[in-house]
Design a protein around this motif. Structure first.
Motif, short mmCIF file in Angstrom:
data_model
loop_
_atom_site.label_atom_id
_atom_site.label_comp_id
_atom_site.label_asym_id
_atom_site.label_seq_id
_atom_site.Cartn_x
_atom_site.Cartn_y
_atom_site.Cartn_z
N THR A 27 0.85 -1.19 0.00
CA THR A 27 0.00 0.00 0.00
C THR A 27 0.88 1.24 0.00
O THR A 27 1.55 1.51 1.00
CB THR A 27 -0.92 0.02 1.23
OG1 THR A 27 -1.68 -1.19 1.25
CG2 THR A 27 -1.85 1.20 1.20
N PRO A 28 0.89 1.98 -1.11
CA PRO A 28 1.71 3.19 -1.13
C PRO A 28 1.12 4.25 -0.20
O PRO A 28 -0.09 4.30 0.02
CB PRO A 28 1.65 3.65 -2.59
CG PRO A 28 0.53 2.92 -3.21
CD PRO A 28 0.22 1.73 -2.36
N THR A 88 -6.82 3.82 3.18
CA THR A 88 -6.37 4.91 2.32
C THR A 88 -7.37 6.07 2.35
O THR A 88 -6.97 7.24 2.42
CB THR A 88 -6.14 4.41 0.88
OG1 THR A 88 -5.21 3.32 0.93
CG2 THR A 88 -5.58 5.51 -0.01
N VAL A 152 -2.22 0.41 -14.37
CA VAL A 152 -0.89 0.69 -13.85
C VAL A 152 0.10 -0.11 -14.71
O VAL A 152 -0.05 -1.32 -14.86
CB VAL A 152 -0.78 0.26 -12.36
CG1 VAL A 152 0.65 0.43 -11.85
CG2 VAL A 152 -1.77 1.05 -11.52
N ALA A 166 1.35 -3.38 -8.27
CA ALA A 166 0.46 -2.64 -9.17
C ALA A 166 -0.96 -2.65 -8.64
O ALA A 166 -1.67 -1.64 -8.75
CB ALA A 166 0.53 -3.23 -10.58
N GLN A 169 -1.13 -0.01 -6.01
CA GLN A 169 -1.17 1.33 -6.62
C GLN A 169 -2.55 1.62 -7.21
O GLN A 169 -3.09 2.72 -7.03
CB GLN A 169 -0.12 1.45 -7.71
CG GLN A 169 1.29 1.48 -7.20
CD GLN A 169 2.30 1.48 -8.35
OE1 GLN A 169 1.95 1.36 -9.53
NE2 GLN A 169 3.57 1.59 -8.01
N SER A 172 -5.07 2.33 -4.47
CA SER A 172 -4.84 3.66 -3.91
C SER A 172 -5.36 4.75 -4.85
O SER A 172 -5.96 5.74 -4.40
CB SER A 172 -3.35 3.88 -3.61
OG SER A 172 -2.97 3.10 -2.51
N GLN A 173 -5.15 4.57 -6.16
CA GLN A 173 -5.68 5.53 -7.13
C GLN A 173 -7.21 5.56 -7.08
O GLN A 173 -7.82 6.62 -7.19
CB GLN A 173 -5.19 5.19 -8.53
CG GLN A 173 -3.72 5.50 -8.76
CD GLN A 173 -3.26 5.09 -10.15
OE1 GLN A 173 -4.03 5.06 -11.10
NE2 GLN A 173 -1.97 4.77 -10.26
#
Length: 184
Positions: A27-28, A88, A152, A166, A169, A172-173
């Motif tokens: 998890t970014p 998030t 991604v 990916a 990401q 999260s987006q």
């Protein structure tokens, strides 16, 4: 996509040798800060297409077939994605966000429901997360919905670790898109 299927063949061979490797999403740390109209938000368990509900990681071959990659996810994807979205959204919005079932005595001000149509490594060398989300307020605000199609890029010879990263990401987006378009 041949590069992904080279990794697919290797992963399948390793899986056949008794490998029990599992891959968690990374998890970014979210950079966006987007205030929410709602102080409390419940994230309903994410629904996934049949092929993505289990432990297997899937990819699309050059002919368009969706095939098991070999390695496994560390957690059931619907549970992992629901928890990541809640975490998030909490960080992005500053609201109190929890995955269902709602753990507090009072009701949440809004519910977020995500329904995924595609979740796989594509034959184009990307990880695709697509579907629709819904935001249903308890009282304040109006119902909202939106479609998402997030891709991604995957590196050459992508394997399970890159696909897992990916997916993290992309999720999260998606949280940022929901915060911007559905919670304001």
């Amino acid at each position: 996509m041949t590069r992904i299927f080279s990794a697919l063949a290797l992963a399948a061979a390793l899986a056949g040798c008794g490998s029990d490797a599992r891959y968690a999403t990374i998890t970014p740390e979210p950079e966006a800060r987007i205030p929410s109209l709602y102080g409390t938000i419940e994230v309903v368990e994410v629904t996934l297409p049949t092929y993505a509900e289990g432990e297997e990681i899937y990819a699309q071959d050059p002919d368009g077939a969706i095939v098991a990659f070999g390695p496994l996810w560390a957690d059931l994807p619907s549970r992992a994605m629901t928890l990541q979205l809640a975490s998030t959204l909490d960080q992005i919005t500053g609201a109190t966000v929890a995955a269902e079932p709602w753990p507090f005595r009072d009701f949440p001000a809004a519910k977020v429901d995500v329904r995924v149509e595609d979740m796989l490594a594509t034959s184009r060398g990307t990880f695709r997360l697509a579907g629709q989300y819904y935001v249903a307020p308890e009282e304040l605000g109006r119902n909202r919905s939106g479609r998402f199609a997030i891709e991604v890029p995957l590196p050459e010879d992508a394997g399970a670790p890159q696909i897992a990263a990916a997916r993290g990401q992309a999720t999260s987006q998606l949280a940022e898109q929901i915060a911007r378009s559905g919670l304001r």
